[in-house]
Design a protein around this motif. Structure first.
Motif, PDB file in Angstrom:
ATOM      1  N   PHE A  17       0.850  -1.188   0.000  1.00 55.31           N
ATOM      2  CA  PHE A  17       0.000   0.000   0.000  1.00 55.31           C
ATOM      3  C   PHE A  17       0.888   1.241   0.000  1.00 55.31           C
ATOM      4  N   TRP A  18       0.609   2.145  -0.921  1.00 56.11           N
ATOM      5  CA  TRP A  18       1.429   3.343  -1.080  1.00 56.11           C
ATOM      6  C   TRP A  18       0.557   4.568  -0.842  1.00 56.11           C
ATOM      7  N   LEU A  19       0.897   5.319   0.179  1.00 57.89           N
ATOM      8  CA  LEU A  19       0.184   6.553   0.483  1.00 57.89           C
ATOM      9  C   LEU A  19       0.578   7.596  -0.559  1.00 57.89           C
ATOM     10  N   CYS A  20      -0.382   8.065  -1.349  1.00 59.19           N
ATOM     11  CA  CYS A  20      -0.045   9.017  -2.418  1.00 59.19           C
ATOM     12  C   CYS A  20      -0.603  10.416  -2.165  1.00 59.19           C
ATOM     13  N   SER A  21      -1.457  10.584  -1.195  1.00 60.49           N
ATOM     14  CA  SER A  21      -2.060  11.888  -0.906  1.00 60.49           C
ATOM     15  C   SER A  21      -1.039  12.859  -0.324  1.00 60.49           C
ATOM     16  N   ASP A  22      -0.869  13.988  -1.010  1.00 61.44           N
ATOM     17  CA  ASP A  22       0.051  15.014  -0.505  1.00 61.44           C
ATOM     18  C   ASP A  22      -0.362  15.507   0.882  1.00 61.44           C
ATOM     19  N   HIS A  23      -1.655  15.692   1.088  1.00 61.42           N
ATOM     20  CA  HIS A  23      -2.146  16.196   2.381  1.00 61.42           C
ATOM     21  C   HIS A  23      -1.838  15.214   3.515  1.00 61.42           C
ATOM     22  N   LEU A  24      -2.083  13.939   3.272  1.00 63.55           N
ATOM     23  CA  LEU A  24      -1.792  12.935   4.294  1.00 63.55           C
ATOM     24  C   LEU A  24      -0.287  12.804   4.525  1.00 63.55           C
ATOM     25  N   LYS A  25       0.488  12.855   3.453  1.00 59.09           N
ATOM     26  CA  LYS A  25       1.944  12.748   3.608  1.00 59.09           C
ATOM     27  C   LYS A  25       2.494  13.875   4.486  1.00 59.09           C
ATOM     28  N   VAL A  26       2.021  15.094   4.266  1.00 58.59           N
ATOM     29  CA  VAL A  26       2.487  16.236   5.069  1.00 58.59           C
ATOM     30  C   VAL A  26       2.056  16.078   6.524  1.00 58.59           C
ATOM     31  N   ALA A  27       0.790  15.728   6.749  1.00 54.51           N
ATOM     32  CA  ALA A  27       0.281  15.565   8.121  1.00 54.51           C
ATOM     33  C   ALA A  27       1.056  14.489   8.870  1.00 54.51           C
ATOM     34  N   ILE A  28       1.324  13.382   8.207  1.00 51.32           N
ATOM     35  CA  ILE A  28       2.024  12.276   8.865  1.00 51.32           C
ATOM     36  C   ILE A  28       3.503  12.597   9.056  1.00 51.32           C
ATOM     37  N   SER A  29       4.096  13.323   8.138  1.00 50.76           N
ATOM     38  CA  SER A  29       5.494  13.752   8.320  1.00 50.76           C
ATOM     39  C   SER A  29       5.634  14.621   9.564  1.00 50.76           C
ATOM     40  N   ARG A  30       4.642  15.468   9.812  1.00 48.97           N
ATOM     41  CA  ARG A  30       4.671  16.304  11.018  1.00 48.97           C
ATOM     42  C   ARG A  30       4.597  15.445  12.289  1.00 48.97           C
ATOM     43  N   ILE A  31       3.787  14.399  12.239  1.00 49.54           N
ATOM     44  CA  ILE A  31       3.691  13.488  13.388  1.00 49.54           C
ATOM     45  C   ILE A  31       5.030  12.778  13.587  1.00 49.54           C
ATOM     46  N   GLU A  32       5.596  12.256  12.513  1.00 46.99           N
ATOM     47  CA  GLU A  32       6.888  11.564  12.608  1.00 46.99           C
ATOM     48  C   GLU A  32       7.969  12.485  13.173  1.00 46.99           C
ATOM     49  N   ALA A  33       7.946  13.755  12.757  1.00 49.83           N
ATOM     50  CA  ALA A  33       8.961  14.713  13.198  1.00 49.83           C
ATOM     51  C   ALA A  33       8.932  14.935  14.709  1.00 49.83           C
ATOM     52  N   GLN A  34       7.831  14.572  15.354  1.00 46.64           N
ATOM     53  CA  GLN A  34       7.720  14.708  16.810  1.00 46.64           C
ATOM     54  C   GLN A  34       8.404  13.555  17.544  1.00 46.64           C
ATOM     55  N   GLY A  35       8.943  12.600  16.805  1.00 52.13           N
ATOM     56  CA  GLY A  35       9.651  11.486  17.421  1.00 52.13           C
ATOM     57  C   GLY A  35       8.752  10.386  17.970  1.00 52.13           C
ATOM     58  N   VAL A  36       7.563  10.260  17.426  1.00 52.53           N
ATOM     59  CA  VAL A  36       6.620   9.292  17.993  1.00 52.53           C
ATOM     60  C   VAL A  36       6.981   7.837  17.695  1.00 52.53           C
ATOM     61  N   ILE A  37       7.802   7.580  16.698  1.00 54.39           N
ATOM     62  CA  ILE A  37       8.131   6.184  16.389  1.00 54.39           C
ATOM     63  C   ILE A  37       8.816   5.519  17.572  1.00 54.39           C
ATOM     64  N   LYS A  38       9.794   6.174  18.160  1.00 55.57           N
ATOM     65  CA  LYS A  38      10.487   5.600  19.332  1.00 55.57           C
ATOM     66  C   LYS A  38       9.514   5.426  20.503  1.00 55.57           C
ATOM     67  N   ALA A  39       8.623   6.380  20.703  1.00 59.48           N
ATOM     68  CA  ALA A  39       7.627   6.268  21.775  1.00 59.48           C
ATOM     69  C   ALA A  39       6.688   5.092  21.509  1.00 59.48           C
ATOM     70  N   LEU A  40       6.295   4.908  20.256  1.00 59.10           N
ATOM     71  CA  LEU A  40       5.429   3.779  19.905  1.00 59.10           C
ATOM     72  C   LEU A  40       6.137   2.452  20.144  1.00 59.10           C
ATOM     73  N   GLU A  41       7.407   2.387  19.781  1.00 61.95           N
ATOM     74  CA  GLU A  41       8.161   1.154  20.003  1.00 61.95           C
ATOM     75  C   GLU A  41       8.272   0.834  21.492  1.00 61.95           C
ATOM     76  N   SER A  42       8.462   1.847  22.316  1.00 62.22           N
ATOM     77  CA  SER A  42       8.493   1.630  23.772  1.00 62.22           C
ATOM     78  C   SER A  42       7.139   1.139  24.260  1.00 62.22           C
ATOM     79  N   ARG A  43       6.081   1.755  23.775  1.00 60.73           N
ATOM     80  CA  ARG A  43       4.728   1.342  24.172  1.00 60.73           C
ATOM     81  C   ARG A  43       4.447  -0.098  23.752  1.00 60.73           C
ATOM     82  N   LEU A  44       4.904  -0.482  22.574  1.00 61.65           N
ATOM     83  CA  LEU A  44       4.713  -1.858  22.121  1.00 61.65           C
ATOM     84  C   LEU A  44       5.378  -2.849  23.076  1.00 61.65           C
TER      85      LEU A  44
END
Length: 173
Positions: A58-85
């Protein structure tokens, strides 16, 4: 509202996808998720493109979604999610089910010709053990964009969390 048309892109959609990606698309199987007006959000890709595994289903192609999700990623949530997992067994179990759903969907939508190439070229292990975005370690999170693309087309725990915490689809309103 997101719809799941599961249809080959029409000429208008192909033009939009080309604009979204900045180049002509290759390997599209279907538009897997779109807005009500038919604007593609997620593309379902062929498993094999040019006799090689395509890196994502599955490939996310929406520019709007890509920008919104990039902003979330920039907050460092991936490491927090991995800790929560690691801390929450129910969340980890749901995340592993997400990978299982992704792998199952990829196999179900593969053509016989693609399955033949997978077996002939020794890619079966890649398509059965690699989860969302090609990740081998299902305890880690890679790329929220791929997680969210899968979420719009399947069962994805990270995507559900993103909707709860960030109301990602609000960027489309």
């Amino acid at each position: 509202m997101v719809i799941r048309p599961e249809t080959a892109p029409d000429e208008r959609q192909l033009a939009l996808i080309t604009q979204q990606l900045g180049r002509a698309p290759r390997g599209i199987q279907t538009v897997a998720a779109a807005t009500q007006d038919g604007t593609p959000l997620v593309l379902r890709m062929h498993a094999i493109v040019d006799d090689k595994p395509f890196p994502t289903h599955f490939w996310l192609c929406s520019d709007h979604l890509k920008v919104a999700i990039s902003r979330i990623e920039a907050q460092g949530v991936i490491k927090a999610l991995e800790s929560r997992l690691q801390e929450e067994t129910d969340f980890m179990a749901a995340y592993r089910r997400s990978h299982e759903d992704y792998v199952a969907q990829r196999w179900q939508t593969m053509s016989d010709a693609e399955r033949d190439i997978v077996d002939r070229q020794g890619y079966r292990d890649l398509f059965t053990r690699r989860g969302i975005g090609g990740i081998a370690n299902w305890d880690q999170v890679r790329c929220l964009h791929m997680q969210y693309a899968h979420h719009l087309c399947g069962d994805n725990a990270i995507g559900r969390w993103m909707d709860t915490e960030y109301d990602v689809l609000a960027c489309l309103r």
